[in-house]
Design an enzyme around this catalytic site. Structure first.
Site, short mmCIF file in Angstrom:
data_model
loop_
_atom_site.label_atom_id
_atom_site.label_comp_id
_atom_site.label_asym_id
_atom_site.label_seq_id
_atom_site.Cartn_x
_atom_site.Cartn_y
_atom_site.Cartn_z
N LEU B 90 6.29 2.93 -3.50
CA LEU B 90 6.84 1.74 -2.85
C LEU B 90 5.92 0.54 -3.00
O LEU B 90 5.61 -0.16 -2.04
CB LEU B 90 7.10 2.00 -1.35
CG LEU B 90 8.29 2.89 -1.02
CD1 LEU B 90 8.40 3.04 0.47
CD2 LEU B 90 9.57 2.31 -1.58
N CYS B 91 5.40 0.36 -4.21
CA CYS B 91 4.60 -0.83 -4.43
C CYS B 91 5.01 -1.48 -5.75
O CYS B 91 4.17 -1.81 -6.58
CB CYS B 91 3.11 -0.52 -4.38
SG CYS B 91 2.64 0.96 -5.24
N GLY B 92 6.29 -1.61 -5.94
CA GLY B 92 6.80 -2.31 -7.10
C GLY B 92 6.45 -1.57 -8.38
O GLY B 92 6.45 -0.35 -8.43
#
Lengths: 136, 290
Positions: B90-92
């Site tokens: 969930l960090c691009g």
């Protein structure tokens, strides 16, 4: 007095940067003082006490090993761990000495053992030295 | 057409998602500040170290008598890729972009007929690489720690040095993401064994140093330390990049959720009004018929 640029850096941060008069460094082969215009030198540092003279004041710092580089643009000390003499946790130092003593027992003969023993001796010397200063 | 209740449930779930992404963004923002400060504080040491080492390396008279960590093994047949990624998703595109860079290098190496091994630091990169290169991954180091200390970097670098001394590889390259700003993190490949120095001080007359104890002793101490420092720096840069990437990814997600909520609310209200109108028509026409 002629000053020179002194930088003290540890992996976590830049501890000190500025002009100083003199720095006494605990070199691996004996203490040495650095004044302005010192010849280029790269030295190992043993765990010990470093004294910084700046504007008539003295600051004493505990360094646990590292490197010192004297170059054309001053003195750079790359220290492993830096703490000021007041902040040093004596109990933690003693605990580290104890754990190192344990480790020395387990290491087999060889250059690694020699190095560990030398390191342990430096720590012990530092501890005795601190004991001495604390009693004054 | 979905019933009013279905639409209400859907709207509520979108709102809950938005709350989560918003919270994650704020957590990332506060962690970023700390990680960024740590990364910036570690830069001077790594830079000075590089400079000192570069100075020594340029004055070493005979490169062949220098320690292997400096001179290399003299070949570049076996490569080790140290891929540093995050522990969480969930960090691009943070993890994927590092893995992509590593994969490009792997393809280039494979095309040149070299052998390669992979050491993963961080679970996410290992997960992505395992699909294709599970045979080449020799180890996965997981760093589930709150604050990254120098000892974690030392742990990784000790592994590297042990492998190198056993002759398991000739060249080691570190893959990580350099933190430029919150919106820009640059995936970077850095060769650490043998180290590459910028030939910056070529013109300047480099001072002739005195060594205490001697050159060889200092190099044998300095070189392993340099590797630990470079790994430490990469990990710190990575930590800051990860939080930066997560922050902007979650900012985007929050904005998208807001957009969806707006659209869903409009459809919901339209449907509700249509229903009321329909009911009214039914009642009125019922009354008229009497």
């Amino acid at each position: 007095m002629v000053t020179f640029h002194f930088e003290l850096v540890s992996p976590e941060k830049l501890s000190f940067s500025g002009e100083v008069d003199q720095v006494d460094v605990p070199g691996a082969e004996g203490d040495f003082g650095v004044l302005a215009g010192h010849a280029p030198l790269i030295a190992l540092i043993r765990p010990g006490i470093m004294t910084v003279y700046s504007g008539g004041e003295q600051t004493r710092l505990v360094v646990l090993g590292g490197f010192a580089e004297v170059g054309p643009d001053g003195l750079t000390v790359l220290a492993d761990v830096v703490t000021s003499l007041e902040d040093l946790d004596r109990a933690a130092l003693k605990a580290q000495i104890a754990s190192m003593e344990e480790r020395v027992k387990t290491i087999e003969q060889g250059s690694l053992l020699d190095r560990e023993i030398a390191r342990l001796d430096h720590f012990k010397a530092l501890d005795t030295h601190l004991q001495g200063t604390a009693m004054h | 057409m979905a019933s009013l209740k279905d639409m209400r449930v859907r709207l509520a779930s979108t709102k809950a998602t938005q709350k989560i992404t918003k919270a994650m963004q704020m957590v990332a923002a506060s962690k970023l500040r700390r990680a960024q400060a740590a990364a910036e504080a570690a830069r001077p040491y790594a830079e000075r170290m590089e400079k000192v080492l570069g100075n020594i390396a340029s004055t070493v008279a005979d490169i062949n008598s220098a320690p292997k960590l400096l001179a290399g093994t003299g070949q570049d047949q076996v490569h080790l890729l140290v891929v540093c990624t995050a522990e969480r998703g969930l960090c691009g595109a943070f993890n994927s972009s590092i893995v992509r860079l590593a994969r490009e290098r792997i393809n280039a190496l494979a095309a040149a007929g070299k052998t390669f091994n992979i050491l993963c630091v961080g679970r996410k990169g290992a997960d992505q690489l395992r699909r294709q290169y599970s045979a080449q991954i020799i180890e996965v180091v997981e760093l589930r720690v709150k604050t990254l200390g120098f000892e974690h970097a030392e742990q990784v670098s000790n592994k590297l040095i042990a492998l190198y001394e056993k002759g398991e590889f000739d060249v080691a390259t570190l893959f990580f993401s350099r933190f430029k700003s919150v919106i820009s993190q640059v995936p970077t490949a850095l060769q650490i064994i043998p180290p590459v120095f910028e030939a910056a001080s070529e013109g300047a007359p480099s001072a002739v140093y005195e060594y205490e104890p001697d050159e060889l002793d200092i190099l044998t101490e300095l070189l392993p330390r340099n590797i630990a420092v470079q790994v430490f720096r990469a990990l710190l840069e990575n930590a800051a990049s990860e939080q930066g990437a997560r922050m902007s990814a979650m900012d985007n997600a929050t904005r998208n959720a807001g957009e969806m909520i707006r659209k869903q609310t409009i459809t919901y209200n339209r449907t509700r009004q249509a229903m009321i109108t329909k009911e009214l028509i039914e009642i009125i026409s019922g009354a008229e018929a009497l």
